[in-house]
Design an enzyme around this catalytic site. Structure first.
Site, PDB file in Angstrom:
ATOM      1  N   ASP A  90      -9.138   8.525   2.603  1.00  0.00           N
ATOM      2  CA  ASP A  90      -8.107   8.216   3.590  1.00  0.00           C
ATOM      3  C   ASP A  90      -6.764   8.838   3.228  1.00  0.00           C
ATOM      4  O   ASP A  90      -5.982   9.201   4.112  1.00  0.00           O
ATOM      5  CB  ASP A  90      -7.960   6.703   3.730  1.00  0.00           C
ATOM      6  CG  ASP A  90      -9.126   6.067   4.482  1.00  0.00           C
ATOM      7  OD1 ASP A  90      -9.895   6.809   5.110  1.00  0.00           O
ATOM      8  OD2 ASP A  90      -9.258   4.832   4.434  1.00  0.00           O
ATOM      9  N   ARG A 119      14.583 -12.285   0.509  1.00  0.00           N
ATOM     10  CA  ARG A 119      14.488 -11.960  -0.909  1.00  0.00           C
ATOM     11  C   ARG A 119      13.012 -11.887  -1.260  1.00  0.00           C
ATOM     12  O   ARG A 119      12.260 -12.841  -1.032  1.00  0.00           O
ATOM     13  CB  ARG A 119      15.203 -13.015  -1.759  1.00  0.00           C
ATOM     14  CG  ARG A 119      16.715 -12.932  -1.664  1.00  0.00           C
ATOM     15  CD  ARG A 119      17.391 -13.992  -2.519  1.00  0.00           C
ATOM     16  NE  ARG A 119      16.958 -13.937  -3.925  1.00  0.00           N
ATOM     17  CZ  ARG A 119      17.421 -13.060  -4.826  1.00  0.00           C
ATOM     18  NH1 ARG A 119      18.322 -12.153  -4.462  1.00  0.00           N
ATOM     19  NH2 ARG A 119      16.999 -13.105  -6.067  1.00  0.00           N
ATOM     20  N   THR A 175      -4.959  -2.151   7.685  1.00  0.00           N
ATOM     21  CA  THR A 175      -6.072  -2.275   6.741  1.00  0.00           C
ATOM     22  C   THR A 175      -5.716  -1.692   5.380  1.00  0.00           C
ATOM     23  O   THR A 175      -6.594  -1.557   4.521  1.00  0.00           O
ATOM     24  CB  THR A 175      -7.334  -1.567   7.281  1.00  0.00           C
ATOM     25  OG1 THR A 175      -7.028  -0.203   7.581  1.00  0.00           O
ATOM     26  CG2 THR A 175      -7.853  -2.254   8.538  1.00  0.00           C
ATOM     27  N   TYR A 180      -2.030  -1.349   2.648  1.00  0.00           N
ATOM     28  CA  TYR A 180      -1.197  -2.202   1.796  1.00  0.00           C
ATOM     29  C   TYR A 180      -0.885  -3.528   2.478  1.00  0.00           C
ATOM     30  O   TYR A 180      -0.861  -4.595   1.843  1.00  0.00           O
ATOM     31  CB  TYR A 180       0.081  -1.441   1.441  1.00  0.00           C
ATOM     32  CG  TYR A 180       0.940  -2.045   0.351  1.00  0.00           C
ATOM     33  CD1 TYR A 180       0.536  -3.145  -0.391  1.00  0.00           C
ATOM     34  CD2 TYR A 180       2.177  -1.482   0.058  1.00  0.00           C
ATOM     35  CE1 TYR A 180       1.335  -3.677  -1.401  1.00  0.00           C
ATOM     36  CE2 TYR A 180       2.984  -2.006  -0.954  1.00  0.00           C
ATOM     37  CZ  TYR A 180       2.561  -3.103  -1.668  1.00  0.00           C
ATOM     38  OH  TYR A 180       3.352  -3.618  -2.662  1.00  0.00           O
ATOM     39  N   ALA A 215       5.388 -10.618  -1.612  1.00  0.00           N
ATOM     40  CA  ALA A 215       5.757 -11.699  -2.533  1.00  0.00           C
ATOM     41  C   ALA A 215       7.136 -12.272  -2.211  1.00  0.00           C
ATOM     42  O   ALA A 215       8.052 -12.221  -3.035  1.00  0.00           O
ATOM     43  CB  ALA A 215       5.705 -11.210  -3.977  1.00  0.00           C
TER      44      ALA A 215
END
Length: 316
Positions: free
Chosen positions: A92, A194, A207, A209, A231
């Site tokens: 890919d 943040r 599909t 990251y 996160a």
């Protein structure tokens, strides 16, 4: 060249409605090095395409690794002007780089998987000749994928511009703390965040990251862009899908060693108050698939949705 379409279209000879079958008189071959077996695969595909009476041209870097008689080599922009279809052998990542450069030329692409996952390069190498035989005979499906374009503005002036097939990612530097980002959509303030970063992805990139960061899967035909925090400090910062007509602005408020990545194209050392402008590109890419190809089949295979634990495994 094959007209682009937003939904799968069969052009098999058995269709009752009259339809022009693409001739694909000139076929470009692009290969990824140093993928295992790539030289043998390129040689086999080139011999097959030539045996059908079609002209074969190789991408310049691909040609450097081959010693075939009478090879014609061209850069990707030249391929865009001369080829009717491009066959890409690799993973890919290879397809991402080729697609960005051919998007402006409306050259459709066929992907043969020499990598690992193969969401975009979906034809198995072991079946490539049989599948290509049918596809070059006109037994194909076609789908169109959107791209992103963006720019980094510093003091109001652009310092970096690029396109992306999968996503634009603003992220913190390795070893540094969280970054703070201010996000606007169509001029409306959405949030200060943040986090370790923010992903703005296309349906194709959902599909990639974005998926590993907890984002949703978007069907390629959807007109949407997904924003996925990486996160986030506040658990209330959740992924959101916005219309693909939106203009997204991300401003770096604080953080060290921040960078922005357009697929594999990076700009490191963003400064505070740099603004990243992101919107859908006016260009699109066209993928060609074997007749009967299904996006859901691809998801099931690549994400192992068809794998179930054994009875013994369920009892453990």
């Amino acid at each position: 060249m094959l007209p682009a379409t937003s939904s799968p279209v069969s052009v098999a000879a058995s269709d009752t409605a009259p339809r022009a079958v693409p001739a694909f008189a000139t076929v470009a071959l692009v290969g990824r090095y140093p993928a295992a077996g790539i030289t043998a695969s390129l040689t086999e595909v080139a011999a097959f395409v030539s045996s059908t009476g079609r002209a074969v041209i190789f991408e310049t870097e691909t040609a450097r690794h081959l010693t075939l008689p009478g090879m014609r080599a061209m850069s990707l922009p030249e391929i865009g002007l001369h080829a009717d279809v491009a066959i890409v052998l690799g993973g890919d990542g290879t397809m991402l780089g080729v697609a960005r450069q051919l998007a402006a030329f409306d050259v459709p692409m066929i992907g043969i998987n020499q990598g690992r996952l193969g969401f975009m390069t979906d034809i198995p190498a072991e079946r490539m000749i049989a599948v290509l035989t049918d596809m070059l005979d006109g037994k194909i499906g076609s789908e169109q994928r959107s791209l992103l374009e963006g720019a980094v503005l510093r003091d109001g002036a652009p310092i970096f511009e690029a396109m992306a097939v999968n996503d634009v990612v603003v992220s913190r530097g390795a070893g540094s703390g969280m970054i703070e980002l201010r996000v606007e959509v169509d001029g409306h303030f959405m949030y200060n965040q943040r986090s370790d970063g923010l992903i703005v992805g296309t349906p194709t990139g959902s599909t990639a990251y974005a998926l590993s960061a907890g984002g949703p899967l978007l069907h390629p035909s959807l007109g949407g862009l997904v924003l996925v925090p990486i996160a986030p400090h506040a658990l209330s910062n959740r992924p959101i899908v916005v219309p693909d007509s939106s203009q997204i602005v991300i401003e770096v408020i604080s953080g060290r060693d921040c960078s922005v990545n357009f697929d594999m194209q990076s700009l490191a050392s963003l400064q505070h108050h740099d603004r990243i402008l992101i919107r859908r590109s006016a260009h699109a890419i066209t993928f060609l698939h074997p007749q009967g190809w299904s996006y859901y089949d691809t998801l099931r295979e690549k994400l192992h949705w068809n794998e179930y634990p054994s009875v013994e495994g369920r009892l453990k």
